[in-house]
Motif scaffolding. Sequence first.
Motif, PDB file in Angstrom:
ATOM      1  N   ASP A 175       0.837  -1.207   0.000  1.00  0.00           N
ATOM      2  CA  ASP A 175       0.000   0.000   0.000  1.00  0.00           C
ATOM      3  C   ASP A 175       0.872   1.257   0.000  1.00  0.00           C
ATOM      4  N   GLU A 176       2.122   1.150   0.432  1.00  0.00           N
ATOM      5  CA  GLU A 176       3.042   2.294   0.357  1.00  0.00           C
ATOM      6  C   GLU A 176       3.579   2.441  -1.059  1.00  0.00           C
ATOM      7  N   LEU A 177       3.935   1.328  -1.667  1.00  0.00           N
ATOM      8  CA  LEU A 177       4.449   1.386  -3.045  1.00  0.00           C
ATOM      9  C   LEU A 177       3.387   1.915  -4.008  1.00  0.00           C
ATOM     10  N   ARG A 178       2.118   1.624  -3.700  1.00  0.00           N
ATOM     11  CA  ARG A 178       1.027   2.091  -4.562  1.00  0.00           C
ATOM     12  C   ARG A 178       0.907   3.609  -4.580  1.00  0.00           C
ATOM     13  N   GLN A 179       1.442   4.269  -3.544  1.00  0.00           N
ATOM     14  CA  GLN A 179       1.343   5.730  -3.479  1.00  0.00           C
ATOM     15  C   GLN A 179       2.444   6.410  -4.292  1.00  0.00           C
ATOM     16  N   CYS A 180       3.293   5.602  -4.921  1.00  0.00           N
ATOM     17  CA  CYS A 180       4.429   6.168  -5.658  1.00  0.00           C
ATOM     18  C   CYS A 180       4.153   6.179  -7.162  1.00  0.00           C
ATOM     19  N   HIS A 181       4.668   7.207  -7.842  1.00  0.00           N
ATOM     20  CA  HIS A 181       4.503   7.270  -9.297  1.00  0.00           C
ATOM     21  C   HIS A 181       5.395   6.262  -9.992  1.00  0.00           C
ATOM     22  N   PHE A 182       6.611   6.115  -9.462  1.00  0.00           N
ATOM     23  CA  PHE A 182       7.575   5.192 -10.059  1.00  0.00           C
ATOM     24  C   PHE A 182       8.198   4.346  -8.967  1.00  0.00           C
ATOM     25  N   LEU A 204      -3.130   3.094 -12.973  1.00  0.00           N
ATOM     26  CA  LEU A 204      -3.441   3.825 -14.209  1.00  0.00           C
ATOM     27  C   LEU A 204      -3.257   5.329 -14.022  1.00  0.00           C
ATOM     28  N   PHE A 205      -3.825   5.864 -12.929  1.00  0.00           N
ATOM     29  CA  PHE A 205      -3.754   7.324 -12.746  1.00  0.00           C
ATOM     30  C   PHE A 205      -2.349   7.767 -12.331  1.00  0.00           C
ATOM     31  N   ASN A 206      -1.631   6.912 -11.611  1.00  0.00           N
ATOM     32  CA  ASN A 206      -0.232   7.235 -11.298  1.00  0.00           C
ATOM     33  C   ASN A 206       0.587   7.310 -12.575  1.00  0.00           C
ATOM     34  N   ARG A 207       0.298   6.389 -13.497  1.00  0.00           N
ATOM     35  CA  ARG A 207       1.049   6.353 -14.748  1.00  0.00           C
ATOM     36  C   ARG A 207       0.706   7.569 -15.611  1.00  0.00           C
ATOM     37  N   ALA A 208      -0.572   7.886 -15.648  1.00  0.00           N
ATOM     38  CA  ALA A 208      -1.012   9.014 -16.486  1.00  0.00           C
ATOM     39  C   ALA A 208      -0.557  10.353 -15.884  1.00  0.00           C
TER      40      ALA A 208
END
Length: 238
Positions: free
Chosen positions: A123-130, A212-216
Amino acid sequence: MLANIRIVLTNTFHPGNIGAAARALKTMGLSQLYLVAPRCYPDPEATARAAGATDILEQARVVNTLEEAIADCPLVIGTSARSRSLPWPMLDARSCGEKVVREAAQGPVAVVFGRERMGLHNDELRQCHFHLAIPADPAYPVLNVSAAVQIVCYEIWQAAQGANVPTPENEGPFPPQAEMAHFYQHLEQTLREIDFLVPQHPGNTLTKLQRLFNRARPEVNELKMLRGILSAVQRSRR
Ligand code: SAH
């Protein structure tokens, strides 16, 4: 510009690693150290390992959660030795240095490091863009956390020396992480209201949408538009 770059250590177990990280920052011209709920800080072992960087150590900001450490950051990079089950956009240390330096000209950037034993939680890694993996021997690619900090800081320093990194004009500004967090809450709430998400079977739909939204990486105005769309959906449903 380097003052906009923060190194975040999560739940560090050994205080010596905090000191060694402070030293790593200072040798590479960085000063912003954030500690998320460290087990032991301040601590004589941290001070000893910081050597000439006790100023960085003393100025370190201690916070309770990762969310607090990154709330105002439009760019967040998480570090991990292993690739995770859900693949995420990846950077190596060099491209991380270049990206961080480029974006630090516009706003705060965080590079987040994990626990000695457990690394960062999903859940921490999910908050990162990369996600950043330092390329290393696949037989044993796991560095000591302060050694990983040193390599990342070195690449940031190198990129800053080249400093001729032009900021792309057609990019940003990007919203801080706290606004993205609000957007995800709004998205989840709306998807529940229209029964797209059912409580019994949440699956990992939300994680995939977050990826998806982190990538965009929606810009501030694009995020406003997305929030507007969600509100319109909610109004028509109600
Ligand atoms: N078993 C843990 C190891 C954590 S090592 C795991 O698999 O994640 C402690 C921290 O050092 C990691 O959370 C990461 O922040 C950093 N680190 C260690 N090796 C790394 C590598 N090869 N690339 C990027 N970060 C690394």
